[in-house]
Design a protein around this motif. Structure first.
Motif, short mmCIF file in Angstrom:
data_model
loop_
_atom_site.label_atom_id
_atom_site.label_comp_id
_atom_site.label_asym_id
_atom_site.label_seq_id
_atom_site.Cartn_x
_atom_site.Cartn_y
_atom_site.Cartn_z
N ALA A 149 40.53 45.85 38.56
CA ALA A 149 41.21 44.89 39.44
C ALA A 149 41.17 45.38 40.90
O ALA A 149 40.97 44.59 41.83
CB ALA A 149 42.66 44.70 38.98
N ILE A 150 41.32 46.68 41.09
CA ILE A 150 41.27 47.25 42.45
C ILE A 150 39.86 47.06 43.03
O ILE A 150 39.69 46.68 44.20
CB ILE A 150 41.67 48.74 42.43
CG1 ILE A 150 43.15 48.88 42.08
CG2 ILE A 150 41.38 49.41 43.78
CD1 ILE A 150 43.61 50.31 41.84
N ARG A 151 38.85 47.29 42.18
CA ARG A 151 37.45 47.11 42.64
C ARG A 151 37.22 45.66 43.08
O ARG A 151 36.65 45.40 44.14
CB ARG A 151 36.49 47.41 41.49
CG ARG A 151 36.31 48.87 41.21
CD ARG A 151 35.24 49.06 40.14
NE ARG A 151 35.14 50.45 39.75
CZ ARG A 151 35.13 50.89 38.50
NH1 ARG A 151 35.19 50.04 37.48
NH2 ARG A 151 35.03 52.16 38.24
N LEU A 152 37.71 44.76 42.26
CA LEU A 152 37.47 43.34 42.52
C LEU A 152 38.13 42.89 43.83
O LEU A 152 37.53 42.19 44.65
CB LEU A 152 38.07 42.55 41.35
CG LEU A 152 37.43 41.24 40.99
CD1 LEU A 152 35.97 41.43 40.66
CD2 LEU A 152 38.15 40.63 39.79
N ILE A 153 39.35 43.32 44.03
CA ILE A 153 40.05 42.92 45.27
C ILE A 153 39.36 43.55 46.48
O ILE A 153 39.17 42.91 47.51
CB ILE A 153 41.54 43.29 45.23
CG1 ILE A 153 42.22 42.42 44.17
CG2 ILE A 153 42.20 43.09 46.60
CD1 ILE A 153 43.61 41.98 44.45
N ASN A 154 38.93 44.80 46.34
CA ASN A 154 38.22 45.44 47.45
C ASN A 154 36.93 44.68 47.78
O ASN A 154 36.58 44.50 48.94
CB ASN A 154 37.90 46.89 47.12
CG ASN A 154 39.00 47.84 47.56
OD1 ASN A 154 38.92 48.44 48.62
ND2 ASN A 154 40.08 47.93 46.78
N GLU A 155 36.25 44.27 46.73
CA GLU A 155 34.96 43.59 46.92
C GLU A 155 35.16 42.25 47.63
O GLU A 155 34.45 41.91 48.56
CB GLU A 155 34.37 43.36 45.53
CG GLU A 155 32.94 42.94 45.50
CD GLU A 155 32.56 42.61 44.05
OE1 GLU A 155 32.83 43.43 43.16
OE2 GLU A 155 32.04 41.49 43.84
N ILE A 156 36.17 41.50 47.19
CA ILE A 156 36.35 40.14 47.74
C ILE A 156 37.27 40.13 48.96
O ILE A 156 37.03 39.42 49.93
CB ILE A 156 36.88 39.20 46.64
CG1 ILE A 156 35.81 39.10 45.54
CG2 ILE A 156 37.20 37.81 47.19
CD1 ILE A 156 36.27 38.46 44.27
N GLY A 157 38.32 40.94 48.92
CA GLY A 157 39.32 40.88 49.99
C GLY A 157 39.16 41.96 51.05
O GLY A 157 39.86 41.95 52.06
N GLY A 158 38.24 42.92 50.81
CA GLY A 158 38.15 44.07 51.72
C GLY A 158 37.53 43.75 53.08
O GLY A 158 37.64 44.54 54.00
N ARG A 159 36.86 42.59 53.19
CA ARG A 159 36.24 42.27 54.48
C ARG A 159 37.32 42.08 55.55
O ARG A 159 38.44 41.64 55.24
CB ARG A 159 35.38 41.00 54.36
CG ARG A 159 36.16 39.75 54.18
CD ARG A 159 35.25 38.58 53.87
NE ARG A 159 35.95 37.54 53.15
CZ ARG A 159 36.69 36.60 53.71
NH1 ARG A 159 36.83 36.58 55.01
NH2 ARG A 159 37.30 35.69 52.99
N ARG A 160 36.95 42.45 56.77
CA ARG A 160 37.96 42.40 57.84
C ARG A 160 37.93 41.08 58.58
O ARG A 160 36.85 40.55 58.86
CB ARG A 160 37.75 43.55 58.82
CG ARG A 160 38.17 44.87 58.23
CD ARG A 160 37.88 46.06 59.10
NE ARG A 160 38.14 47.25 58.31
CZ ARG A 160 39.31 47.90 58.30
NH1 ARG A 160 40.29 47.50 59.06
NH2 ARG A 160 39.48 48.96 57.53
N GLU A 161 39.11 40.60 58.92
CA GLU A 161 39.23 39.43 59.78
C GLU A 161 40.25 39.82 60.84
O GLU A 161 41.29 40.37 60.51
CB GLU A 161 39.74 38.24 58.94
CG GLU A 161 39.40 36.91 59.57
CD GLU A 161 39.82 35.77 58.65
OE1 GLU A 161 39.11 35.49 57.67
OE2 GLU A 161 40.87 35.17 58.94
N GLU A 162 39.94 39.58 62.08
CA GLU A 162 40.78 40.04 63.20
C GLU A 162 41.02 41.54 63.08
O GLU A 162 42.10 42.04 63.39
CB GLU A 162 42.10 39.28 63.22
CG GLU A 162 41.93 37.78 63.43
CD GLU A 162 43.22 37.00 63.29
OE1 GLU A 162 44.29 37.62 63.32
OE2 GLU A 162 43.13 35.78 63.16
N GLY A 163 40.03 42.26 62.56
CA GLY A 163 40.10 43.72 62.49
C GLY A 163 40.87 44.28 61.31
O GLY A 163 40.93 45.49 61.12
N ILE A 164 41.48 43.41 60.50
CA ILE A 164 42.34 43.86 59.40
C ILE A 164 41.74 43.36 58.08
O ILE A 164 41.29 42.22 58.01
CB ILE A 164 43.76 43.21 59.54
CG1 ILE A 164 44.30 43.35 60.95
CG2 ILE A 164 44.72 43.70 58.48
CD1 ILE A 164 44.96 44.64 61.26
#
Ligand code: SF4
Length: 586
Positions: free
Chosen positions: A370-385
């Motif tokens: 689950a951690i891998r999946l969130i990092n893969e999909i949600g890890g991209r930065r928007e407004e630097g975060i």
């Protein structure tokens, strides 16, 4: 007395449950439901005084005099998980008892999560003498039924239907009534002393979707369950937005990915299963991405000026087990949410024996997936975060825990770090005694040692990766001055605590730039940072500058970067700071 004449005080003593947060700046849905139910039950809005725990405490003697003039005083309270709060302090049991002892004339009603556990609280006996304790759930609904009963009139919600729905354990009728009250209750925001720096905690559903829950969890005490329809939630958001609040957290549910919008999901799950859980069976409520999309897109449409849309709990077990279906859900969330979002995972322990003994849903491997999946999909930065990162909860003192459990917990965290995965925050707490649950004695030294190891080996390196030096963070609300630092946070889910040199309390919100990392907080400078106008305190907080160089900068007031580097000397890593130091003349 006619209901419309009842002079009422509604006190938000704040609640904090595993599945809901209502300590400022978060405003719980429950207090809004109650407000709406009182109005629907016939009490006039002008006859309802709303005050918060902090509001009450700040002028206690005056407030007590005014409360004594009321006919009805309702207190919502209950923290069933321990917490440290920056912007509000929940009403304590002592304060509640004091209210009970000092008020004579008004009818006193106590409701909220405290009523699920109050009998086990030390010195609780006195409460029964002075308070009408609404021990049943959904205080708003019970209060509404009482008002209807007292006046002999039905309000806008048919009382007999509501009563039957509650007896059956909730479902659609209860959810519809609460949604109606949520709309009326949006008015609370404008009457809140923290207005407009508030976040609306939004409820999507109530109850744990698992048929047999984790043995330590207070969610099992809840007998009423329901799901709210997306249309009702978006209508609530529209009302809140009209009152000038644009910050939302889908924080009031046990597992957001189990939001289906079906009001009777639990009945379905019970009839489909035999009482035992199996991973892919219909006994687990449908994971409905269509409804999830409807919810998220609906919220965006309902509030075009939305500033924050975050979430809270997601169960890592189903997420890790069904990664392809989960990917789609996470993509939906990351399309509509705002940056800095956090999905809190209740791993609780990385020791398989503890997991089995407490019937915890997620294994360490499922949580890792689950951690891998969130990092893969949600890890991209928007407004630097990063858009969406996982948070991890550990619970110490669980049945079956040994010193090996601590080792396994640390090993698990180290393996996550070694894989290059990010965690936004790690929460370590002790089991709160609940009913007959026999928790394990936690040795204080062991607890502190574990926390320290996690801080050193995991928290600080993670913070450096999540918020690298130079990251600009917007919408920071300065809230507290400690020594020479103002502490503030951006609104959202598990917001990072930021220390900013100087006193910035007069500012409503500010933009800051990260310069240093602690274990659970960061230091940042106001953005943009003009080094030629900076004061001594700001300069000395910059790593590598120190007091002597800071004094030199103030004396010589450099005009550009090359002049500054001459003052700082060759040992200062100038290239690392080029994007942070600005000059007012340039
Ligand atoms: S999965 Fe466990 S911790 Fe989560 S709500 Fe259910 S019983 Fe509580």
């Amino acid at each position: 007395m006619k209901t419309e004449r009842i002079k009422t005080a509604l006190i938000d003593g704040y609640l904090d449950e595993p599945s809901c947060l209502g300590v400022p700046p978060y405003v719980s849905p429950h207090i809004r439901y109650i407000y709406g139910a009182l109005i629907d039950g016939g009490i006039l809005p002008e006859n309802i005084d709303f005050l918060t725990a902090d509001h009450y405490r700040s002028q206690k003697e005056d407030r007590l005099v005014k409360l004594e003039e009321k006919d009805l005083v309702i207190i919502l309270a209950g923290t069933t998980v321990p917490g440290n709060y920056l912007e509000g302090q929940p009403l304590s049991l002592t304060e509640i008892k004091e209210l009970g002892e000092k008020l004579f004339y008004p009818t006193l009603v106590l409701t909220g999560p405290i009523t699920l556990v109050w009998e086990n609280l030390p010195g609780a006996a006195g409460l029964r003498e002075n308070f009408d304790i609404i021990t049943g759930e959904i205080g708003a609904a019970r209060l509404y039924l009482r008002l209807c009963d007292q006046s002999g009139k039905a309000g806008r919600v048919e009382p007999s239907q509501l009563s039957n729905s509650l007896k059956k354990g909730g479902g659609g009728f209860t959810a519809e009534a609460l949604s109606r009250w949520a709309i009326k209750g949006a008015e609370i925001f404008k009457r809140h002393p923290g207005y407009p720096r508030l976040l609306a905690e939004i409820e999507t559903f109530r109850g744990c979707p698992r048929l047999r829950g984790c043995s330590f969890c207070s969610e099992q005490l809840k007998q009423v369950h329901y799901q709210r329809r997306p249309e009702n939630i978006t209508a609530e958001v529209r009302e809140i937005a009209e009152r000038g609040i644009h910050n939302y957290r889908l924080g009031c549910q046990t597992d957001l990915l189990n939001y289906t919008g079906r009001p009777d999901y639990r009945k379905i799950s019970e009839s489909a299963g035999s009482g035992t859980e199996s991973v892919d069976s219909d006994a687990i409520p449908a994971w409905n991405n269509r409804v999830l999309k409807k919810l998220y897109s609906g919220i965006r449409k309902a509030d075009p000026n939305l500033r924050v849309l975050h979430l809270d709990n997601i169960n890592p077990g189903p997420l890790g087990r069904q990664s392809s279906r989960a990917s789609r859900s996470l993509e939906i969330i990351c399309r509509y949410n705002t940056p800095g979002d956090v999905a809190a995972f209740g791993l609780e322990s990385a020791d398989p024996k503890v997991i089995r003994s407490n019937n915890i849903d997620a294994s360490p491997e499922e949580t890792r997936e689950a951690i891998r999946l969130i990092n893969e999909i949600g890890g991209r930065r928007e407004e630097g975060i990063p858009k969406l990162l996982p948070g991890l909860n550990f619970l110490l003192g669980l049945r079956g825990e040994t010193s090996r459990s601590y080792e396994l917990n640390l090993k698990f965290l180290e393996s996550i770090k070694a894989e290059g995965l990010l965690l936004r925050r790690i929460n370590i707490r002790q089991v709160n005694p609940l009913g007959s649950y026999q928790s394990q004695q936690v040795q204080r030294s062991k607890f502190l040692e574990f926390k320290e190891m996690v801080n050193q080996k995991i928290n600080q390196p993670m913070l450096k990766k999540v918020f690298p030096r130079g990251t600009v963070i917007k919408n920071v609300w300065p809230v507290q001055l400690r020594g020479s630092l103002t502490f503030g946070r951006p609104p959202g889910s598990y917001p990072i605590l930021i220390g900013i040199p100087g006193n910035h309390l007069a500012r409503q919100e500010m933009e800051v730039q990260v310069i240093d990392h602690g274990y659970r907080s960061i230091t940042a400078l106001p953005y943009p940072f003009y080094v030629d106008r900076a004061d001594l305190k700001e300069l000395t907080y910059i790593p590598g500058i120190g007091k002597n160089r800071a004094q030199k900068i103030i004396l010589e007031r450099p005009d550009d970067y090359s002049e500054l580097l001459k003052i700082l000397g060759p040992s200062f890593p100038g290239e690392e700071w080029q994007d942070i130091f600005h000059f007012s003349s340039n």
